[in-house]
Design a protein around this motif. Structure first.
Motif, PDB file in Angstrom:
ATOM      1  N   VAL A 100       2.045  35.075  12.561  1.00 54.77           N
ATOM      2  CA  VAL A 100       2.570  33.960  12.503  1.00 54.77           C
ATOM      3  C   VAL A 100       1.701  33.119  11.597  1.00 54.77           C
ATOM      4  O   VAL A 100       2.367  32.128  10.875  1.00 54.77           O
ATOM      5  CB  VAL A 100       2.655  33.310  13.955  1.00 54.77           C
ATOM      6  N   MET A 101       0.644  33.590  11.487  1.00 61.69           N
ATOM      7  CA  MET A 101      -0.400  32.731  10.541  1.00 61.69           C
ATOM      8  C   MET A 101      -0.004  33.083   9.099  1.00 61.69           C
ATOM      9  O   MET A 101      -0.180  32.612   8.322  1.00 61.69           O
ATOM     10  CB  MET A 101      -1.829  33.223  10.888  1.00 61.69           C
ATOM     11  N   LEU A 102       0.537  34.113   8.753  1.00 59.20           N
ATOM     12  CA  LEU A 102       0.872  34.921   7.383  1.00 59.20           C
ATOM     13  C   LEU A 102       1.640  33.780   6.891  1.00 59.20           C
ATOM     14  O   LEU A 102       1.486  33.216   5.852  1.00 59.20           O
ATOM     15  CB  LEU A 102       1.401  36.216   7.197  1.00 59.20           C
ATOM     16  N   PRO A 103       2.842  33.351   7.282  1.00 64.70           N
ATOM     17  CA  PRO A 103       3.809  32.455   6.853  1.00 64.70           C
ATOM     18  C   PRO A 103       2.790  31.159   6.878  1.00 64.70           C
ATOM     19  O   PRO A 103       3.356  30.285   5.479  1.00 64.70           O
ATOM     20  CB  PRO A 103       5.177  32.290   7.700  1.00 64.70           C
ATOM     21  N   PHE A 104       2.248  30.747   7.323  1.00 67.62           N
ATOM     22  CA  PHE A 104       1.398  29.586   7.279  1.00 67.62           C
ATOM     23  C   PHE A 104       0.800  29.320   6.080  1.00 67.62           C
ATOM     24  O   PHE A 104       0.312  28.580   5.496  1.00 67.62           O
ATOM     25  CB  PHE A 104       0.658  29.480   8.732  1.00 67.62           C
ATOM     26  N   ILE A 105      -0.181  30.390   6.114  1.00 67.45           N
ATOM     27  CA  ILE A 105      -1.141  30.771   4.744  1.00 67.45           C
ATOM     28  C   ILE A 105      -0.136  30.480   3.582  1.00 67.45           C
ATOM     29  O   ILE A 105      -0.425  29.711   2.675  1.00 67.45           O
ATOM     30  CB  ILE A 105      -1.662  31.970   4.949  1.00 67.45           C
ATOM     31  N   ALA A 116       5.354  24.124   8.787  1.00 63.94           N
ATOM     32  CA  ALA A 116       5.756  23.499  10.058  1.00 63.94           C
ATOM     33  C   ALA A 116       6.167  24.361  11.000  1.00 63.94           C
ATOM     34  O   ALA A 116       5.961  24.334  12.289  1.00 63.94           O
ATOM     35  CB  ALA A 116       6.711  22.325   9.733  1.00 63.94           C
ATOM     36  N   GLY A 117       7.110  25.422  10.552  1.00 63.28           N
ATOM     37  CA  GLY A 117       7.653  26.474  11.607  1.00 63.28           C
ATOM     38  C   GLY A 117       6.574  27.288  12.167  1.00 63.28           C
ATOM     39  O   GLY A 117       6.627  27.541  13.242  1.00 63.28           O
ATOM     40  N   SER A 118       5.664  27.683  11.225  1.00 57.17           N
ATOM     41  CA  SER A 118       4.478  28.435  11.649  1.00 57.17           C
ATOM     42  C   SER A 118       3.751  27.675  12.687  1.00 57.17           C
ATOM     43  O   SER A 118       3.359  28.363  13.846  1.00 57.17           O
ATOM     44  CB  SER A 118       3.596  28.938  10.481  1.00 57.17           C
ATOM     45  N   LEU A 119       3.409  26.356  12.384  1.00 53.45           N
ATOM     46  CA  LEU A 119       2.744  25.736  13.387  1.00 53.45           C
ATOM     47  C   LEU A 119       3.372  25.681  14.747  1.00 53.45           C
ATOM     48  O   LEU A 119       2.765  25.699  15.813  1.00 53.45           O
ATOM     49  CB  LEU A 119       2.184  24.227  12.912  1.00 53.45           C
ATOM     50  N   VAL A 120       4.642  25.130  14.709  1.00 46.44           N
ATOM     51  CA  VAL A 120       5.516  24.997  15.922  1.00 46.44           C
ATOM     52  C   VAL A 120       5.564  26.428  16.660  1.00 46.44           C
ATOM     53  O   VAL A 120       5.238  26.310  17.940  1.00 46.44           O
ATOM     54  CB  VAL A 120       6.952  24.571  15.645  1.00 46.44           C
TER      55      VAL A 120
END
Length: 137
Positions: free
Chosen positions: A61-66, A86-90
């Motif tokens: 989930v952290m990869l798309p956030f990065i 935003a999607g990754s944080l949610v």
């Protein structure tokens, strides 16, 4: 002069009920142990479809956030960057909250009965004081 909540209920019942309720719910919440096994390799979501077992870990989930943050630093108006971030944080917050486990600490039956009587007896007194009393009493 009116009583608790503008009714003819007793202020004494109101205050005693409020104190009992606050003390009981404090003791009840104080006896709950909250734990989580969250980490970067922790399985957030598990998908089972057509005999395939796929797991999404918190690191995934952290990869798309990065990537979303990198896109936003390059161009702050890019909707894909906002969507990824935003999607990754949610997804991460939802995964952390869903991994929380609640357990009662060990206590005697007497302790539990006292806590429940304080909490819900106080709630009953508190609500009865707000209801008001008939004029004949």
């Amino acid at each position: 002069m009116k009583g608790a909540g503008g009714t003819s209920g007793g202020i004494g019942q109101f205050l005693i009920g409020l104190a009992m309720m606050c003390g009981g719910f404090y003791l009840l919440l104080n006896s709950v142990h909250v734990s989580s096994g969250f980490g970067l390799g922790y399985r957030l979501y598990q998908l089972n479809s057509m005999g395939m077992n796929m797991s999404i870990t918190s690191g995934m989930v952290m990869l798309p956030f990065i990537f979303g943050v990198a896109i936003l630093f390059y161009n702050g108006k890019n909707p894909i960057g906002w969507l990824l971030s935003a999607g990754s944080l949610v997804a991460l917050v939802f995964g952390v909250i869903s991994s929380i486990q609640f357990r009662f600490k060990s206590m005697s039956a007497f302790d539990l009965i006292v806590i429940l009587v304080l909490a819900f007896g106080g709630l009953g007194l508190f609500l009865r004081s707000l209801k008001g009393m008939p004029e004949s009493e």
